[in-house]
Enzyme design. Sequence first.
Site, PDB file in Angstrom:
ATOM      1  N   LYS A 103       0.808  -1.222   0.000  1.00 23.81           N
ATOM      2  CA  LYS A 103       0.000   0.000   0.000  1.00 23.81           C
ATOM      3  C   LYS A 103       0.841   1.271   0.000  1.00 23.81           C
ATOM      4  O   LYS A 103       0.410   2.309  -0.498  1.00 23.81           O
ATOM      5  CB  LYS A 103      -0.942   0.004   1.207  1.00 23.81           C
ATOM      6  CG  LYS A 103      -2.043  -1.057   1.137  1.00 23.81           C
ATOM      7  CD  LYS A 103      -3.067  -0.740   0.065  1.00 23.81           C
ATOM      8  CE  LYS A 103      -4.214  -1.736   0.066  1.00 23.81           C
ATOM      9  NZ  LYS A 103      -5.093  -1.540  -1.116  1.00 23.81           N
ATOM     10  N   GLU A 125      -9.529   6.394   3.065  1.00 18.78           N
ATOM     11  CA  GLU A 125     -10.351   5.354   3.669  1.00 18.78           C
ATOM     12  C   GLU A 125      -9.434   4.176   3.968  1.00 18.78           C
ATOM     13  O   GLU A 125      -8.367   4.055   3.367  1.00 18.78           O
ATOM     14  CB  GLU A 125     -11.451   4.915   2.698  1.00 18.78           C
ATOM     15  CG  GLU A 125     -11.036   3.831   1.685  1.00 18.78           C
ATOM     16  CD  GLU A 125      -9.987   4.278   0.661  1.00 18.78           C
ATOM     17  OE1 GLU A 125      -9.810   5.497   0.487  1.00 18.78           O
ATOM     18  OE2 GLU A 125      -9.339   3.406   0.055  1.00 18.78           O
ATOM     19  N   SER A 392       1.526  -9.814  -0.632  1.00 18.10           N
ATOM     20  CA  SER A 392       1.256  -8.380  -0.647  1.00 18.10           C
ATOM     21  C   SER A 392       1.455  -7.691   0.695  1.00 18.10           C
ATOM     22  O   SER A 392       1.672  -6.489   0.745  1.00 18.10           O
ATOM     23  CB  SER A 392      -0.171  -8.138  -1.149  1.00 18.10           C
ATOM     24  OG  SER A 392      -1.088  -8.857  -0.352  1.00 18.10           O
TER      25      SER A 392
END
Lengths: 413, 272
Positions: A103, A125, A392
């Site tokens: 991210k 968010e 991830s």
Amino acid sequence: MQQLKSLSETPNAPYPYPDARGRYGQFGGRYVPETLMHPLQELEEAYASAKADPEFQATLAAFQANYVGRPTPLYFAQRLTEHWGGAKVYLKREDLAHTGAHKINNALGQVLLAKRMGKKRIIAETGAGQHGVATATACALLGLDCEVYMGTEDMERQKLNVFRMRLLGSKVTGVHSGTKTLKDAINEAMRDWVTNVGDTHYVLGTVEGPHPYPLICRDFQSIIGREARAQLFEQEGCLPDLLIACVGGGSNAIGLFFDFILEEKVKMIGVEAGGFGPETGQHAARFAGGVIGMLHGAMSYVLQDANGQIKGTHSVSAGLDYASVGPEHAYWRTTGRVEYAYANDNEALDAFQLISRLEGIIPALESAHAIAHACKVVPTLPKDDIVIINLSGRGDKDVSQAARFILGEEANL
Amino acid sequence: MNRIDARFKWLAERKLSAFIPYVTAGDPTLGRTAEVVLELEKAGADIVELGIPFSDPIADGVVNQEAAFRALKHNVSLHDVIGMVTWLRKSTEIPLLLFTYYNPVLAYGVEQFAKDCKDAGVDGVLCVDLPPEEDPDYKRCLDAAGVATVFLITPTSSPERVELLAKSSTGFVYYVSRTGVTGERVSMEQSVKGAVESIKRHTSTPVAVGFGISTPAQSAEVAGYADGVIVGSAIVRMIGELGDQPEMPAKVGAFVKTLADAAKSINVGVHV
């Protein structure tokens, strides 16, 4: 050698999506209240200008190397390979990026972009909390105010990440409306943005939302696949045969897939969250149980009822617990370029334990869905095939949640 | 002539501004909503906006969100609201406008939706998250059915977009008086009057103003320069507080009369 060399570089062929209207075939677009139309046009222009600016790119590259810790390793998982007895398995270690997941690639890029645009305030968010933590981190690094919206059910599931965001100086605002999860957090972030659009940039965390968000996020995440290509060439001298990644909104999957999308021999599988199983209605497998619809500004596959109301979703993994999927994934699914499968909660929890024991890597529950599907596919492949699984994120955030499922509800870590 | 156009023509001849209340359809029940519509007509409403409840209302403040969630508790759908309009048309000719999000319309089927609106007696539709350029079929089908397409213009709309939106709107143009979600505000922004005048240079279609109007004083102020005054959350909040009690529709009507009377207390353009 000339031919081999070409395998280590991104093909220079044109890829036409998104088109000028922000569409991927019939998917994508910009379905938003009028207040956001002009700001989205401004964002599109500002991003195009930043993308073409060598100074912006150099600043981003320096942070990626010295702050995020890129390139992340491409690791040959020998014991997992032996265990499955099929193709050779490599793991792309996004769990080793700063803040513990992919991210940060998008969050850092977008916060740098916001700063270049002169915005003073960032909103975001978050579902699992990884995107919120990444955005809070980038804001701390670059000195911008940050407010993160998070469904109160997710806050309960991810208390550790809530504390991390606050530690990083961000405000975390609980969202009590609707299903109290990611989609409601996006609703609230959009309401904030509609109100404060003059000085605020909304860092959307995945390849979702109105154009140009899916494009911006794809660009910032596609470093994953570029690195993986070069690293595999270095170690094996060839392209991979299969890529596997989990798909919530779909940013880590696009990050790994995009550099290979024009390489016809490279197969790709995106793995959605099957929850308790699509037949139970308690899941987040949009391709298995959804229809074409529009949520949060983009046409895509959506879990909805016959009246067009968005359905609640379920997954053990907060990061995959979302009723729609990135429009480019919907396009790839329609053309057949990428295959989409799902893994149920219990399969993901088995995979979570398997890779912890065999490789000493505790994965995020999201990434465990990709491992779970690999459990079914990899053993059937020839031994000289090569598979890359996108790991991830790391699983520290999920340990207490996983303990409740594995040891029973009374487990209290 | 479409009932909305006919009403604005009648008002323009008298230099009056339209008063346009908004209610969420199905809050607390569709039966009560139908009673409220009839009370609103008696109270002096010129057009009534019926909000279609949606699970993810990103353009709405908390008052309208909660009303939508109350309606969705008993699964009020777009089909049901169109059915209520059919029923209402037995007893009233008041112009009715649906205020909806796009996904319920998409699930219904745009062409079928336009046809059913016409058959039921719906006079116009405002689709809050559908810019005109994203789905040309939407406007084509509603135009063909003679149902007005109202689009929003906001303080952030560029001059090019104001032109596009004014051109795409039939019935009236809805000017959003400030950036943000629906909800009550303490004071109106000064720039609203100038914005309305600038839109009127692009179009002869009436321009109504909404988002944030909640008192008779604000209603009268806006009626001095706009062709219509839209009030939503203040009415929706009152319906939410009174709930399913029998005297709710009459009490709401009494409140709306104060706003409607204020809007009619002044002639459009007199203080320009």
